[in-house]
Design a protein around this motif. Structure first.
Motif, PDB file in Angstrom:
ATOM      1  N   ARG A 320       0.608  -1.122   0.029  1.00 11.32           N
ATOM      2  CA  ARG A 320      -0.078   0.042  -0.151  1.00 11.32           C
ATOM      3  C   ARG A 320       0.912   1.203   0.165  1.00 11.32           C
ATOM      4  NH1 ARG A 320      -5.315  -0.375   2.379  1.00 11.32           N
ATOM      5  NH2 ARG A 320      -6.273  -2.301   2.617  1.00 11.32           N
ATOM      6  N   LYS A 323       2.770   2.744  -4.598  1.00  5.17           N
ATOM      7  CA  LYS A 323       2.364   1.576  -5.321  1.00  5.17           C
ATOM      8  C   LYS A 323       2.528   1.534  -6.834  1.00  5.17           C
ATOM      9  CE  LYS A 323      -1.752   2.818  -3.864  1.00  5.17           C
ATOM     10  NZ  LYS A 323      -3.257   2.709  -3.409  1.00  5.17           N
ATOM     11  N   TYR A 346      -0.858   2.030 -11.478  1.00  2.00           N
ATOM     12  CA  TYR A 346      -0.829   3.016 -10.679  1.00  2.00           C
ATOM     13  C   TYR A 346      -0.058   4.069 -11.529  1.00  2.00           C
ATOM     14  CZ  TYR A 346      -2.700   0.040  -7.294  1.00  2.00           C
ATOM     15  OH  TYR A 346      -3.449  -0.880  -6.513  1.00  2.00           O
TER      16      TYR A 346
ATOM     17  N   HIS B   4     -15.978   5.205   2.594  1.00  2.00           N
ATOM     18  CA  HIS B   4     -14.531   5.405   1.995  1.00  2.00           C
ATOM     19  C   HIS B   4     -14.553   6.382   0.949  1.00  2.00           C
ATOM     20  CE1 HIS B   4     -10.453   4.577   1.376  1.00  2.00           C
ATOM     21  NE2 HIS B   4     -10.825   4.438   0.223  1.00  2.00           N
ATOM     22  N   GLU B  30     -12.150  -1.226 -11.416  1.00  2.00           N
ATOM     23  CA  GLU B  30     -12.040   0.167 -11.940  1.00  2.00           C
ATOM     24  C   GLU B  30     -13.471   0.952 -11.643  1.00  2.00           C
ATOM     25  OE1 GLU B  30     -11.136  -0.896 -15.956  1.00  2.00           O
ATOM     26  OE2 GLU B  30      -9.061  -1.367 -15.515  1.00  2.00           O
ATOM     27  N   LEU B  44      -9.143   2.779  -8.957  1.00  2.00           N
ATOM     28  CA  LEU B  44      -9.545   1.549  -8.367  1.00  2.00           C
ATOM     29  C   LEU B  44     -10.126   1.463  -7.141  1.00  2.00           C
ATOM     30  CD1 LEU B  44      -6.238  -0.466  -9.201  1.00  2.00           C
ATOM     31  CD2 LEU B  44      -8.282  -0.161 -10.557  1.00  2.00           C
ATOM     32  N   GLU B  46     -10.609   0.678  -3.322  1.00  2.09           N
ATOM     33  CA  GLU B  46      -9.420  -0.091  -2.522  1.00  2.09           C
ATOM     34  C   GLU B  46     -10.235  -1.154  -1.592  1.00  2.09           C
ATOM     35  OE1 GLU B  46      -7.440   2.805   0.193  1.00  2.09           O
ATOM     36  OE2 GLU B  46      -7.211   4.114  -1.838  1.00  2.09           O
ATOM     37  N   ASP B  47     -11.475  -0.970  -1.187  1.00  3.52           N
ATOM     38  CA  ASP B  47     -11.930  -1.813  -0.485  1.00  3.52           C
ATOM     39  C   ASP B  47     -13.273  -2.229  -1.179  1.00  3.52           C
ATOM     40  OD1 ASP B  47     -10.154  -1.941   1.837  1.00  3.52           O
ATOM     41  OD2 ASP B  47     -10.935   0.012   1.945  1.00  3.52           O
TER      42      ASP B  47
END
Lengths: 526, 73
Positions: A320, A323, A346, B4, B30, B44, B46-47
């Motif tokens: 994390r 990246k 990224y 989030h 995405e 993207l 993240e969770d």
């Protein structure tokens, strides 16, 4: 009755109980106190929160029945009152087998005076480190500590007797691997050893910081939430000082065991060889499907790495943080490799300051412990701009380059797609790897064609002939031009990358794998 | 349950919006595609969670660090 006569009387009464029993009674009573840690109330409170105590953590870490404890009967030497409430003096130490291999272990017992550092327990830690280095054992630190013990270290006399009497205390020579877990409040020694370690993991809810929010508020009036001060987001995403985040103590210890599985017990050995997992390499035939044909499209480099390496062996570090680059331990044909790569998903894979720090610390790990390095390249270059300069981009690029050129383990670079400018060198291009190979999709130049048209040839997209100039540059940038002048050692078919790496790494291991460890004394953070 | 806020890590122009409010997303999905540095760069998730709001539209300029989507996790 004279005192002499009284002693004789007691002694004759004691003699009624067999010698063994008397010894056992005292031993058992002392052992019971040592194992009681900070008492049932504190231990129960932890258990209710799902947090393991220091001894349970050791049990989870080591192979069943293998723990050889040292310093079980150590206690505070400060006062009789302190001695009575410091079982094992707050730090559990000993040797234990981790997946069959001996390690030296320090587990902080927060229920005993906050596992604070005292004269006795500092000696315990020093002993473990000395034996680990001398005998070639990895070190594991299970961290949770409040800092220097008070009032022991108070005053000039306290300071003179306590801190600073071991000139090797924070030396890091990387003779054996160190792994650390942040499993609670980590101030004092546990943050110091975590930052010295080669691998660190934090449990959500734990904190690593120089000092506690309470002390900060007293000293500066700053009110700060512990998680904002030094929680997992701060260190896993922000500073990059901690490699992984997990949800429980058990998972943190499992991560340490996995990490150590890639490492040799000391820098005098090759990393352990594991059986090749079934199904490894099975997807190689489809690897090109991951790389988009359009150069404007990005993809996740981790999919390419996972396809190449032994199935299930991909172990990412600092996932994390920074990246735009990937750093991971993995196995190819059962042998440990260290992989650093660009990740175009990224920011298109543009190398930034955090990525420089991340890769540099990874090179230190690999070079110190005889782990061959593979780089996978697809980057448009280093990030440019005022913010990057303020964050010391120039110095970071040089640090990265210096570390790379000091590496003495085998280095193999595979150019997947773009490799431009200075980043070409940092990613192992030229003579910065033992071998550089490229996929036919590789393109190499000093800068991307669109900017080169402007800067090198003074053309803008509105000019006649701009598109033709781009097309000419694309051809000049093709990898066949590099292969023609032997600046890459070969062009390989993407689907043959795993087979190529198996054989090339084997060839480079043939003369022995113990490097010169030029990076072993490199700083422990950056 | 918490919301989030997904930020763009790069400056660019929104090329394509891939999700709508109410969509279930997984980590790594995405959410948007930005056009930046002549590349199509995804933003993207993240969770895993449910998209609560999409705060930009096709053609919007996005700054580095800007919140672009919120996801209820």
């Amino acid at each position: 009755m004279s005192s002499n006569a009284r002693a004789m009387k007691i002694s004759s009464e004691a003699a009624q109980i067999p010698y063994q029993e008397r010894l056992d009674a005292e031993f058992n009573s002392r052992e019971e106190k040592a194992l009681a840690m900070g008492g049932s109330v504190k231990l129960r409170a932890r258990a209710e929160q799902g947090i393991l105590d220091a001894r349970s953590r050791v049990e989870v870490l080591v192979d069943k029945g293998s723990f050889v404890e040292l310093g079980k009967f150590a206690i505070s030497s400060f006062s009789a009152e302190a001695a009575a409430k410091t079982p094992a003096d707050g730090k559990i130490t000993g040797y234990g087998k981790v997946n069959g291999r001996w390690c030296a272990v320090v587990s902080n017992d927060f229920t005993v005076m906050g596992a604070s550092s005292s004269l006795t327990n500092v000696k315990k830690i020093a002993h473990m480190k000395r034996q680990a280095s001398g005998r070639g054992m990895p070190m594991v630190f299970l961290g949770e500590s409040s800092g220097a013990r008070l009032p022991d270290n108070m005053g000039a006399r306290g300071m003179g007797l306590g801190l600073g009497n071991d000139p090797t205390q924070y030396q890091r020579k990387r003779d054996t691997p160190w792994a650390a877990a942040v499993l609670g409040q980590c101030y004092g020694s546990s943050f110091l050893y975590t930052c010295c370690a080669d691998f660190s993991v934090i449990r959500k809810g734990a904190v690593m910081a120089v000092s506690s929010p309470r002390l900060i508020e007293m000293a500066t009036n700053e009110k700060v939430d512990p998680q904002e001060l030094g929680g997992w987001k701060v260190h896993v995403e922000g500073t990059g000082l901690i490699d992984k985040v997990v949800d429980s103590d058990e998972e943190a210890i499992e991560a340490i065991k996995m990490f150590l599985g890639y490492l040799p017990a000391s820098n005098l050995e090759a990393p352990p060889v594991h059986p090749v997992s079934p199904g490894s390499g099975d997807e190689m035939g489809n690897i090109l499907a991951i790389l988009p044909e359009e150069r404007t499209r990005v993809y996740d480099m981790r999919k390419i790495i996972k396809t190449i390496v032994d199935k299930g062996s991909f172990f990412e570090l600092k996932e994390r943080f920074g990246k735009v680059a990937v750093t991971a331990l993995a196995r190819i044909d059962g042998h440990t490799v260290g992989i650093y790569a660009n990740n175009p998903i990224y920011k298109g894979g543009v190398l930034d300051v955090d990525a420089c720090d991340k890769i540099q610390s990874f090179l230190v790990l690999c070079d110190s412990f005889n782990i061959p390095i593979v780089s996978l390249v697809d980057t448009p270059g280093f990030v440019i701009g005022a913010e990057a300069e303020r964050r010391k981009a120039t110095g970071k690029i040089v640090n990265f380059m210096n570390a790379l050129q000091l590496v003495t383990v085998p280095k193999i670079s595979v150019i997947i797609r773009k490799s431009y400018g200075q980043a070409f060198l940092n990613m192992g291009g030229g003579r910065n790897s033992d071998e550089v190979v490229a996929w036919p999709t590789a393109e190499v130049s000093f800068m991307t064609p669109r900017f080169a048209a402007n800067i090198a040839y003074g053309m803008t997209p509105e000019d006649d002939g701009f598109e033709e100039a781009l097309a000419t540059m694309d051809k000049d940038n093709s990898v066949w031009e590099m292969a023609a002048v032997f600046a890459v050692q070969n062009v390989i078919r993407p689907q043959e990358t795993r087979d190529y790496l198996i054989r090339a790494l084997d060839a480079h291991r043939a003369g022995g794998v113990i490097g010169n460890h030029e990076l072993r004394n490199w700083p422990t953070s950056y | 349950m918490s919301v989030h806020e997904v930020v763009s890590e790069i400056a660019g122009t929104v090329w394509e919006v891939r999700v709508n409010p109410g969509d279930q997303v997984e980590s790594g999905d995405e959410l948007l595609i930005l056009e930046s540095m002549k590349m199509e760069i995804p933003v993207l998730a993240e969770d895993a969670g449910v998209v609560e709001a999409v705060l930009v539209e096709k053609g919007s300029s996005v700054a580095e660090g800007q919140v672009v989507v919120s996801v209820r996790t």
